[in-house]
Design a protein around this motif. Structure first.
Motif, PDB file in Angstrom:
ATOM      1  N   TYR A  80      23.633  68.273 -46.962  1.00  0.00           N
ATOM      2  CA  TYR A  80      24.972  67.735 -46.590  1.00  0.00           C
ATOM      3  C   TYR A  80      25.400  68.643 -45.255  1.00  0.00           C
ATOM      4  CZ  TYR A  80      25.077  65.375 -51.079  1.00  0.00           C
ATOM      5  OH  TYR A  80      24.776  64.440 -52.001  1.00  0.00           O
ATOM      6  N   MET A  81      26.366  68.032 -44.552  1.00  0.00           N
ATOM      7  CA  MET A  81      27.143  68.569 -43.504  1.00  0.00           C
ATOM      8  C   MET A  81      28.477  68.005 -43.947  1.00  0.00           C
ATOM      9  SD  MET A  81      25.281  68.395 -39.957  1.00  0.00           S
ATOM     10  CE  MET A  81      25.898  69.378 -38.767  1.00  0.00           C
ATOM     11  N   ASP A  82      29.670  69.073 -43.823  1.00  0.00           N
ATOM     12  CA  ASP A  82      31.130  68.289 -43.747  1.00  0.00           C
ATOM     13  C   ASP A  82      31.696  68.405 -42.279  1.00  0.00           C
ATOM     14  OD1 ASP A  82      33.630  68.072 -44.428  1.00  0.00           O
ATOM     15  OD2 ASP A  82      33.990  69.849 -45.713  1.00  0.00           O
ATOM     16  N   VAL A  83      31.719  67.266 -41.890  1.00  0.00           N
ATOM     17  CA  VAL A  83      32.146  67.227 -40.758  1.00  0.00           C
ATOM     18  C   VAL A  83      33.487  66.356 -40.661  1.00  0.00           C
ATOM     19  CG1 VAL A  83      31.587  65.587 -38.574  1.00  0.00           C
ATOM     20  CG2 VAL A  83      29.867  66.761 -39.859  1.00  0.00           C
ATOM     21  N   SER A  84      34.523  66.656 -39.808  1.00  0.00           N
ATOM     22  CA  SER A  84      35.921  65.860 -39.764  1.00  0.00           C
ATOM     23  C   SER A  84      36.092  65.669 -38.441  1.00  0.00           C
ATOM     24  CB  SER A  84      36.674  66.824 -40.570  1.00  0.00           C
ATOM     25  OG  SER A  84      37.893  67.116 -39.649  1.00  0.00           O
ATOM     26  N   SER A  85      36.856  64.486 -38.202  1.00  0.00           N
ATOM     27  CA  SER A  85      37.373  64.036 -36.942  1.00  0.00           C
ATOM     28  C   SER A  85      38.693  63.360 -37.100  1.00  0.00           C
ATOM     29  CB  SER A  85      36.672  63.338 -36.240  1.00  0.00           C
ATOM     30  OG  SER A  85      36.607  61.871 -36.747  1.00  0.00           O
ATOM     31  N   TYR A  86      39.153  63.011 -38.350  1.00  0.00           N
ATOM     32  CA  TYR A  86      40.578  62.420 -38.549  1.00  0.00           C
ATOM     33  C   TYR A  86      41.862  63.309 -38.823  1.00  0.00           C
ATOM     34  CZ  TYR A  86      39.037  57.558 -38.321  1.00  0.00           C
ATOM     35  OH  TYR A  86      38.879  56.369 -37.710  1.00  0.00           O
ATOM     36  N   HIS A  87      41.745  64.126 -39.492  1.00  0.00           N
ATOM     37  CA  HIS A  87      42.939  65.091 -39.570  1.00  0.00           C
ATOM     38  C   HIS A  87      44.154  64.274 -40.234  1.00  0.00           C
ATOM     39  CE1 HIS A  87      40.098  67.441 -37.638  1.00  0.00           C
ATOM     40  NE2 HIS A  87      40.295  66.955 -36.322  1.00  0.00           N
ATOM     41  N   GLY A  88      43.984  63.316 -41.204  1.00  0.00           N
ATOM     42  CA  GLY A  88      45.141  62.753 -41.703  1.00  0.00           C
ATOM     43  C   GLY A  88      45.836  61.701 -40.982  1.00  0.00           C
ATOM     44  N   SER A  89      45.160  61.302 -40.096  1.00  0.00           N
ATOM     45  CA  SER A  89      45.880  59.949 -39.514  1.00  0.00           C
ATOM     46  C   SER A  89      44.785  58.779 -39.646  1.00  0.00           C
ATOM     47  CB  SER A  89      46.027  60.314 -37.862  1.00  0.00           C
ATOM     48  OG  SER A  89      44.947  60.098 -37.304  1.00  0.00           O
ATOM     49  N   ILE A  90      45.260  57.581 -38.948  1.00  0.00           N
ATOM     50  CA  ILE A  90      44.257  56.334 -39.139  1.00  0.00           C
ATOM     51  C   ILE A  90      43.433  56.308 -37.762  1.00  0.00           C
ATOM     52  CG2 ILE A  90      45.495  55.132 -40.684  1.00  0.00           C
ATOM     53  CD1 ILE A  90      46.056  53.476 -38.271  1.00  0.00           C
ATOM     54  N   THR A  91      43.619  57.206 -36.855  1.00  0.00           N
ATOM     55  CA  THR A  91      42.651  56.974 -35.529  1.00  0.00           C
ATOM     56  C   THR A  91      41.934  58.391 -35.390  1.00  0.00           C
ATOM     57  OG1 THR A  91      44.521  57.720 -34.262  1.00  0.00           O
ATOM     58  CG2 THR A  91      44.266  55.407 -34.227  1.00  0.00           C
ATOM     59  N   SER A  92      40.738  58.399 -35.101  1.00  0.00           N
ATOM     60  CA  SER A  92      39.954  59.420 -34.851  1.00  0.00           C
ATOM     61  C   SER A  92      40.516  60.439 -33.850  1.00  0.00           C
ATOM     62  CB  SER A  92      38.304  58.929 -34.474  1.00  0.00           C
ATOM     63  OG  SER A  92      37.736  60.083 -34.092  1.00  0.00           O
ATOM     64  N   SER A  93      40.421  61.647 -34.079  1.00  0.00           N
ATOM     65  CA  SER A  93      40.897  62.704 -32.989  1.00  0.00           C
ATOM     66  C   SER A  93      39.889  62.838 -31.885  1.00  0.00           C
ATOM     67  CB  SER A  93      41.044  64.016 -33.563  1.00  0.00           C
ATOM     68  OG  SER A  93      40.045  64.614 -34.065  1.00  0.00           O
ATOM     69  N   GLY A  94      38.521  62.434 -31.911  1.00  0.00           N
ATOM     70  CA  GLY A  94      37.568  62.558 -30.932  1.00  0.00           C
ATOM     71  C   GLY A  94      37.069  63.876 -31.166  1.00  0.00           C
ATOM     72  N   ASP A  95      37.817  64.875 -31.933  1.00  0.00           N
ATOM     73  CA  ASP A  95      37.396  66.341 -31.800  1.00  0.00           C
ATOM     74  C   ASP A  95      36.493  66.637 -33.134  1.00  0.00           C
ATOM     75  OD1 ASP A  95      37.264  68.992 -31.714  1.00  0.00           O
ATOM     76  OD2 ASP A  95      39.513  69.285 -32.379  1.00  0.00           O
ATOM     77  N   VAL A  96      35.327  66.730 -32.891  1.00  0.00           N
ATOM     78  CA  VAL A  96      34.338  66.554 -34.343  1.00  0.00           C
ATOM     79  C   VAL A  96      34.385  68.258 -34.703  1.00  0.00           C
ATOM     80  CG1 VAL A  96      31.952  66.212 -35.146  1.00  0.00           C
ATOM     81  CG2 VAL A  96      33.280  64.564 -33.592  1.00  0.00           C
ATOM     82  N   LYS A  97      34.684  68.416 -35.758  1.00  0.00           N
ATOM     83  CA  LYS A  97      34.529  69.867 -36.425  1.00  0.00           C
ATOM     84  C   LYS A  97      33.535  69.993 -37.242  1.00  0.00           C
ATOM     85  CE  LYS A  97      38.948  71.528 -35.209  1.00  0.00           C
ATOM     86  NZ  LYS A  97      39.684  70.942 -34.589  1.00  0.00           N
ATOM     87  N   ILE A  98      32.625  71.102 -37.175  1.00  0.00           N
ATOM     88  CA  ILE A  98      31.793  71.097 -38.410  1.00  0.00           C
ATOM     89  C   ILE A  98      32.235  72.312 -39.412  1.00  0.00           C
ATOM     90  CG2 ILE A  98      29.469  71.997 -38.937  1.00  0.00           C
ATOM     91  CD1 ILE A  98      28.431  70.813 -36.088  1.00  0.00           C
ATOM     92  N   ARG A  99      32.576  71.607 -40.723  1.00  0.00           N
ATOM     93  CA  ARG A  99      33.428  72.707 -41.324  1.00  0.00           C
ATOM     94  C   ARG A  99      32.187  73.580 -42.471  1.00  0.00           C
ATOM     95  NH1 ARG A  99      37.406  68.111 -43.803  1.00  0.00           N
ATOM     96  NH2 ARG A  99      39.076  68.821 -42.521  1.00  0.00           N
TER      97      ARG A  99
END
Ligand code: IMP
Length: 182
Positions: A66-85
Motif C-alpha cells: 500500500y501507499m497512502d497518497v492524497s490530492s483532494y484535501h477535503g474538497s471536491i476538486t483535485s488539488s493536483g498536488d500529490v502527496k505521499i503520506r
C-alpha cells in the motif's frame, strides 16, 4: 437521518461491483500468469473495499503493498498536488507492479505514481481502477483495467469519500450537491 439520505442516486450497485471484481480478477490472473511475484499496490484509502474484493479473484502468488497518497484535501476538486503520506515497504526495482485505485479523474495521481515507480526501476507498472471518469482528465492517462466508465459527477461510497466520510457506503452513488455546497 441515514447516510444514504445524502445520496442522489446509485451509480454502481453492490452487485455490479462484485461482478466487476470477479471479471477483472480473472483477466488479471490470465494476464499475469508466469510473472514472478507481481505486486498489487493499493493507493490508500480509497482502494480498500474494491481491492479486497479484487484480490480474492486473482489466483496467483501476488504480494500486497500500500501507499497512502492524497490530492483532494477535503474538497471536491483535485488539488493536483500529490502527496505521499506513506510509502510502500519494499523495493520495486525489477518488479511488476499493478496499482489498484478507486477512481481515475484528472489522471494526475496515477501519472505521478507511475512515473515515480518507473523511476525507481519497476519492470512494469499497470493500473486497475474500479471507476474511470475520462471527462475529468487533465493529463492523458489510460488505465489498463477499468471496472466501469462514469460521467463527470462527484461520487462517493465503496472507498470514495467526501471530506473523509461516505467511504463505508456499499455502492457508488452521486452525492447530493447541497452537501458539498453547504
Ligand atoms: P486524480 O488524480 O484527479 O485522477 O484523482 C484521483 C483521486 O481523486 C482518487 O483516488 C480519489 O481519491 C479522488 N477522486 C476523484 N474523483 C472523485 C470523486 O468523484 N469522488 C471522490 N473522490 C474522487
Amino acid at each position: 437521518m441515514s447516510l444514504h439520505d445524502n445520496i442522489e442516486s446509485i451509480l454502481v450497485s453492490e452487485k455490479e461491483i462484485a461482478e466487476i471484481a470477479e471479471r477483472l480478477g480473472k483477466q488479471i490472473t490470465e494476464d499475469y500468469k508466469g510473472v514472478e511475484r507481481p505486486i498489487l499496490l493499493g493507493l490508500l484509502k480509497g482502494c480498500v473495499p474494491f481491492m479486497s474484493d479484487l484480490q480474492k479473484h486473482i489466483d496467483l502468488p501476488i504480494e500486497i503493498e500500500y501507499m497512502d497518497v492524497s490530492s483532494y484535501h477535503g474538497s471536491i476538486t483535485s488539488s493536483g498536488d500529490v502527496k505521499i503520506r506513506k510509502d510502500m515497504n519494499t523495493s520495486v526495482s525489477g518488479r511488476d507492479i499493478l496499482i489498484a485505485e478507486d477512481i481515475v479523474d484528472t489522471g494526475k495521481t496515477l501519472d505521478t505514481i507511475v512515473k515515480l515507480l518507473t523511476h525507481r526501476g519497476a519492470k512494469s507498472v499497470e493500473v486497475v481502477t474500479l471507476l474511470d471518469k475520462p471527462a475529468g482528465r487533465v493529463i492523458p492517462f489510460t488505465p489498463k483495467y477499468i471496472g466501469v466508465t462514469i460521467p463527470k459527477a462527484f461520487v462517493v461510497g465503496y472507498g470514495l469519500d467526501y471530506d473523509e466520510l461516505y467511504r463505508n457506503i456499499p455502492y457508488v452513488g452521486i452525492l447530493k450537491p447541497e452537501i458539498y455546497k453547504k
